[in-house]
Design an enzyme around this catalytic site. Structure first.
Site, PDB file in Angstrom:
ATOM      1  N   GLY A 128      -6.776  -5.297  -0.410  1.00 43.46           N
ATOM      2  CA  GLY A 128      -7.429  -4.255  -0.783  1.00 43.46           C
ATOM      3  C   GLY A 128      -8.940  -4.655  -1.117  1.00 43.46           C
ATOM      4  O   GLY A 128      -9.272  -5.786  -1.511  1.00 43.46           O
TER       5      GLY A 128
ATOM      6  N   ARG B 240      -3.597  -6.593   5.459  1.00 40.26           N
ATOM      7  CA  ARG B 240      -2.319  -6.966   4.462  1.00 40.26           C
ATOM      8  C   ARG B 240      -1.409  -7.601   5.270  1.00 40.26           C
ATOM      9  O   ARG B 240      -0.112  -7.698   4.601  1.00 40.26           O
ATOM     10  CB  ARG B 240      -1.681  -5.486   3.822  1.00 40.26           C
ATOM     11  CG  ARG B 240      -2.929  -5.032   2.927  1.00 40.26           C
ATOM     12  CD  ARG B 240      -2.186  -3.626   2.231  1.00 40.26           C
ATOM     13  NE  ARG B 240      -3.236  -3.053   1.382  1.00 40.26           N
ATOM     14  CZ  ARG B 240      -3.633  -3.412   0.106  1.00 40.26           C
ATOM     15  NH1 ARG B 240      -3.040  -4.434  -0.441  1.00 40.26           N
ATOM     16  NH2 ARG B 240      -4.310  -2.707  -0.750  1.00 40.26           N
TER      17      ARG B 240
ATOM     18  N   ASP C  80      -2.908 -11.580  -5.846  1.00 37.81           N
ATOM     19  CA  ASP C  80      -1.747 -12.370  -6.123  1.00 37.81           C
ATOM     20  C   ASP C  80      -0.868 -12.784  -4.799  1.00 37.81           C
ATOM     21  O   ASP C  80      -0.511 -13.932  -4.696  1.00 37.81           O
ATOM     22  CB  ASP C  80      -0.953 -11.813  -7.328  1.00 37.81           C
ATOM     23  CG  ASP C  80      -0.445 -10.710  -7.014  1.00 37.81           C
ATOM     24  OD1 ASP C  80      -0.945  -9.894  -6.212  1.00 37.81           O
ATOM     25  OD2 ASP C  80       0.418 -10.059  -7.783  1.00 37.81           O
ATOM     26  N   ASP C  81      -0.607 -11.680  -4.174  1.00 39.93           N
ATOM     27  CA  ASP C  81       0.057 -12.085  -2.887  1.00 39.93           C
ATOM     28  C   ASP C  81      -0.727 -12.865  -1.943  1.00 39.93           C
ATOM     29  O   ASP C  81      -0.398 -13.576  -1.258  1.00 39.93           O
ATOM     30  CB  ASP C  81       0.436 -10.580  -2.472  1.00 39.93           C
ATOM     31  CG  ASP C  81       1.671 -10.004  -3.135  1.00 39.93           C
ATOM     32  OD1 ASP C  81       2.775 -10.733  -3.379  1.00 39.93           O
ATOM     33  OD2 ASP C  81       1.615  -8.875  -3.322  1.00 39.93           O
TER      34      ASP C  81
ATOM     35  N   LYS D  22      -9.007 -12.362  -6.554  1.00 41.54           N
ATOM     36  CA  LYS D  22      -9.808 -11.000  -6.176  1.00 41.54           C
ATOM     37  C   LYS D  22      -8.623  -9.952  -6.583  1.00 41.54           C
ATOM     38  O   LYS D  22      -7.529  -9.976  -6.096  1.00 41.54           O
ATOM     39  CB  LYS D  22     -10.019 -10.713  -4.915  1.00 41.54           C
ATOM     40  CG  LYS D  22     -10.361  -9.354  -4.300  1.00 41.54           C
ATOM     41  CD  LYS D  22      -9.840  -8.602  -3.550  1.00 41.54           C
ATOM     42  CE  LYS D  22      -8.345  -8.890  -3.197  1.00 41.54           C
ATOM     43  NZ  LYS D  22      -7.377  -7.859  -2.697  1.00 41.54           N
ATOM     44  N   THR D  23      -9.003  -8.905  -7.321  1.00 45.43           N
ATOM     45  CA  THR D  23      -8.229  -7.736  -7.409  1.00 45.43           C
ATOM     46  C   THR D  23      -8.689  -6.754  -8.656  1.00 45.43           C
ATOM     47  O   THR D  23      -9.162  -7.303  -9.728  1.00 45.43           O
ATOM     48  CB  THR D  23      -6.595  -7.813  -7.761  1.00 45.43           C
ATOM     49  OG1 THR D  23      -6.075  -6.416  -8.206  1.00 45.43           O
ATOM     50  CG2 THR D  23      -6.424  -8.664  -8.852  1.00 45.43           C
TER      51      THR D  23
ATOM     52  N   ASP E 209      -7.282  -4.757 -10.073  1.00 41.20           N
ATOM     53  CA  ASP E 209      -6.323  -4.304 -10.934  1.00 41.20           C
ATOM     54  C   ASP E 209      -6.283  -5.036 -12.231  1.00 41.20           C
ATOM     55  O   ASP E 209      -5.883  -4.872 -13.416  1.00 41.20           O
ATOM     56  CB  ASP E 209      -4.750  -4.297 -10.335  1.00 41.20           C
ATOM     57  CG  ASP E 209      -4.648  -3.329  -9.498  1.00 41.20           C
ATOM     58  OD1 ASP E 209      -5.399  -2.342  -9.206  1.00 41.20           O
ATOM     59  OD2 ASP E 209      -3.392  -3.140  -8.797  1.00 41.20           O
TER      60      ASP E 209
ATOM     61  N   LYS F 296     -11.838  24.526 -21.665  1.00 40.92           N
ATOM     62  CA  LYS F 296     -10.637  24.956 -21.279  1.00 40.92           C
ATOM     63  C   LYS F 296      -9.655  24.304 -20.432  1.00 40.92           C
ATOM     64  O   LYS F 296      -8.769  24.930 -19.842  1.00 40.92           O
ATOM     65  CB  LYS F 296     -11.313  26.247 -20.499  1.00 40.92           C
ATOM     66  CG  LYS F 296     -11.689  26.202 -19.167  1.00 40.92           C
ATOM     67  CD  LYS F 296     -12.309  27.538 -18.618  1.00 40.92           C
ATOM     68  CE  LYS F 296     -13.142  27.236 -17.434  1.00 40.92           C
ATOM     69  NZ  LYS F 296     -13.409  28.248 -16.629  1.00 40.92           N
TER      70      LYS F 296
ATOM     71  N   GLY G 248      -3.733   0.495 -10.576  1.00 38.83           N
ATOM     72  CA  GLY G 248      -3.176  -0.401 -11.348  1.00 38.83           C
ATOM     73  C   GLY G 248      -1.422  -0.145 -11.104  1.00 38.83           C
ATOM     74  O   GLY G 248      -1.104   0.338 -12.056  1.00 38.83           O
TER      75      GLY G 248
ATOM     76  N   GLY H 203     -13.717   3.340  -6.774  1.00 35.03           N
ATOM     77  CA  GLY H 203     -13.971   2.086  -7.330  1.00 35.03           C
ATOM     78  C   GLY H 203     -14.114   0.852  -6.452  1.00 35.03           C
ATOM     79  O   GLY H 203     -14.583  -0.236  -6.876  1.00 35.03           O
ATOM     80  N   ARG H 204     -13.303   1.001  -5.444  1.00 37.20           N
ATOM     81  CA  ARG H 204     -12.987  -0.526  -4.815  1.00 37.20           C
ATOM     82  C   ARG H 204     -14.244  -0.828  -4.122  1.00 37.20           C
ATOM     83  O   ARG H 204     -14.328  -2.222  -3.667  1.00 37.20           O
ATOM     84  CB  ARG H 204     -11.834  -0.352  -3.997  1.00 37.20           C
ATOM     85  CG  ARG H 204     -10.268   0.223  -4.411  1.00 37.20           C
ATOM     86  CD  ARG H 204      -9.050  -0.077  -3.754  1.00 37.20           C
ATOM     87  NE  ARG H 204      -9.319   0.394  -2.407  1.00 37.20           N
ATOM     88  CZ  ARG H 204      -8.156  -0.010  -1.475  1.00 37.20           C
ATOM     89  NH1 ARG H 204      -7.210  -0.737  -1.959  1.00 37.20           N
ATOM     90  NH2 ARG H 204      -8.548   0.593  -0.324  1.00 37.20           N
TER      91      ARG H 204
END
Length: 548
Positions: free
Chosen positions: A79, A143, A173-174, A200-201, A203, A240, A249, A425-426
């Site tokens: 990602g 991926r 991590d992967d 990188k991530t 998360d 209201k 995450g 946000g990515r």
């Protein structure tokens, strides 16, 4: 003619700050030998050529060295995260500084570009278009999992065609597990191709003492916190709605915790705490209802609730159910896919589960149970981002307060709105911190390559100090690894870093959340600041500040 925004034009001129050691000649200093975080015997057996290597750090040197020109390949994997383009810019500048005849090739579309030999040479004209920009669009990402020997063989063949002597894999991590496996394969074959990883991530779960934060976490949290602040301002104006906001995450709650520290919402659920306290879904709902009731007593019928994307996997009964589902759906994938209706799929699955998990599964709302049966991700895990946890919690809170109202225990009003902040946000333009950090990681990768290193992850630490005092170097990827179950089998992977409940960031949050829940103490962080005083523009995350 391509039109650029005024911000894009201004950011092109930003010169990232780097550690002092990267400003001239570099001396590589070897530290202690390392071992994996767990399962040392198994990891060493699987990585005999790249296990146990020392930690590396860089120091400024007066010694001038001549480095040969090299062809280097780079891929973006997984990602998107803010700052990926600056890693590539730093890598390009680093290689050219060491030898102006070096070339950088970007493989297109992630790891599949390596195996399919789809690439483009990255020249200065291309690189300059992408400095300090968000996104991964310079070469794209993907991926694809590299785990078959045929993939490794094809990758090596393609590297030889371009005379590539080193690969840089930018990912989480992967992806860095891919880098470790590939580095071991090339080392075993004495293939002459080095592999370097970059952490990188968004998360934030790729983290150790040596990898203080993964890039993109800072920027993404600032973007989400701005949006949360905007919603908090709206909630405080309309008075209201309760806004249930799911944040990215899957495997850890670092984003939810950081955004809570920045914005001070009424409720922020931390998945790791839910698991540690062995909480049920009903108990999580009770926690929110308690805040809703107390605020109603003050006439405050509005609020904001932060929900981590991976919450359901941390509720013990749900975690057990999902683990069974992952294994069972891997085994019966064809049979489940052949069924026509969701009802048939639910009944088939319920019959294959253990009695306890079957009871949990059949007790879920049908819509929620259906979401648990969606296609798995490339690693065989449930796609939690597809599960509307925020809506489920909102609906359950609504049902609970309705019952309390009938019993005369609630005299307020409740109306829920649900949101999911993920893609927002990515690919944001990186914050000053991430622009500096990622550029430094790219320059670090270039030095590691020039010094013949492989199986390392680029590391830049001491990040709460001014950039000049940052410490650059390398960490063996095997140092971060353990064995985990994937697709029903044990595999070597980088261990995910969870929120530490005894750590300063969580403790700081826990000390304040009761007050934030009962009162309206919203903070409105506003947009990322690129220009202005250092204390405004160059701040790291509150998580990192508290940890240090």
């Amino acid at each position: 003619m391509k039109i650029k925004s005024p911000l894009q034009i201004a950011r092109e001129k930003y010169a990232p700050k780097v550690p002092a050691a990267l400003k001239g000649s570099v001396k590589v200093v070897e530290g202690d030998k390392t071992q994996s975080v767990a399962d040392q015997g198994e990891i060493e057996k699987m990585f005999p050529n790249t296990y146990g290597m020392p930690i590396l750090s860089f120091e400024a040197s007066d010694e001038k060295k001549n480095f040969p020109a090299m062809n280097v390949g780079v891929i973006l994997s997984g990602g998107q995260a803010p700052g990926g383009h600056n890693v590539i810019s730093g890598l390009f500048d680093g290689l050219k500084t060491l030898n102006s005849d070096s070339k950088l090739f970007g493989f297109l579309g992630g790891p599949s570009g390596l195996t399919d030999n789809e690439y483009k040479e990255l020249t200065s004209d291309i690189i300059d278009e992408y400095r300090n920009t968000g996104g991964f669009d310079i070469i794209g990402s993907g991926r694809t999992k590299l785990e078959e020997e045929s993939q490794f063989d094809q990758t090596l063949e393609n590297c030889k065609k371009l005379d590539i002597k080193a690969l840089v894999i930018i990912g989480g991590d992967d992806s860095n597990t891919n880098a470790a496996v590939l580095a071991e394969y090339f080392a075993a074959k004495n293939a002459g191709v080095q592999v370097i990883g970059v952490p990188k991530t968004i998360d934030g779960d790729l983290k150790t003492d040596m990898i203080e934060t993964s890039f993109g976490f800072d920027t993404a949290c600032k973007v989400y916190s701005e949006l949360i602040g905007n919603i908090q301002r709206d909630a405080n104006s309309a008075k209201k709605y309760y806004h249930f906001i799911k944040l990215m995450g899957r495997s850890a709650s670092h984003i939810a915790l950081e955004c809570a520290l920045q914005a001070q919402p009424n409720v922020a659920i931390i998945s790791e705490e839910v698991e540690a306290k062995n909480m049920t879904l009903d108990q999580v709902v009770d926690q929110i209802v308690e805040v809703v009731v107390k605020r109603a007593e003050k006439g405050e019928n509005f609020g904001v609730v932060l929900v981590p994307e991976g919450l359901v996997e941390f509720i013990p009964a749900m975690k057990a159910l999902i683990a069974e589902l992952n294994d069972m759906l891997a085994k019966y994938e064809n049979e489940v896919n052949a069924l026509d209706s969701n009802k048939e799929r639910r009944e088939f699955v319920a019959g294959k589960l253990s009695a306890e998990s079957s009871k949990v599964f059949t007790g879920l709302p049908n819509s929620f149970a259906n979401q648990l049966l969606l296609d798995r991700d490339p690693h065989g895990n449930v796609q939690v981002s597809m599960i509307d946890t925020e809506q489920l919690l909102s609906d359950m809170v609504k049902s609970r307060v309705k019952k309390l109202k009938k019993e005369g225990k609630f005299n307020g009003k409740f109306s829920g709105q649900s949101h999911f902040f993920g893609y927002e946000g990515r690919c944001a333009a990186p914050s000053n911190f991430d622009a500096d950090y990622t550029y430094s990681l790219g320059r670090t990768a270039a030095v590691l390559i020039a010094n013949g290193k492989t199986g390392y992850m680029a590391s830049v630490r001491n990040l709460t100090a001014p950039a000049d005092e940052w410490i650059a170097g390398g960490v063996p990827v095997t140092m971060l690894m353990n064995m985990e179950r994937r697709h029903g089998a044990m595999k070597p992977v980088i261990q995910k870093a969870l929120v530490k409940l005894d750590g300063k960031p969580f403790k700081t949050f826990a000390e304040s959340r009761k007050e934030w829940g009962e009162n309206t103490e919203f903070v409105y962080p506003g947009p990322i600041q690129y220009f202005g005083p250092t204390e405004v523009c160059d701040q790291t995350t509150k998580t990192l500040q508290l940890e240090k």
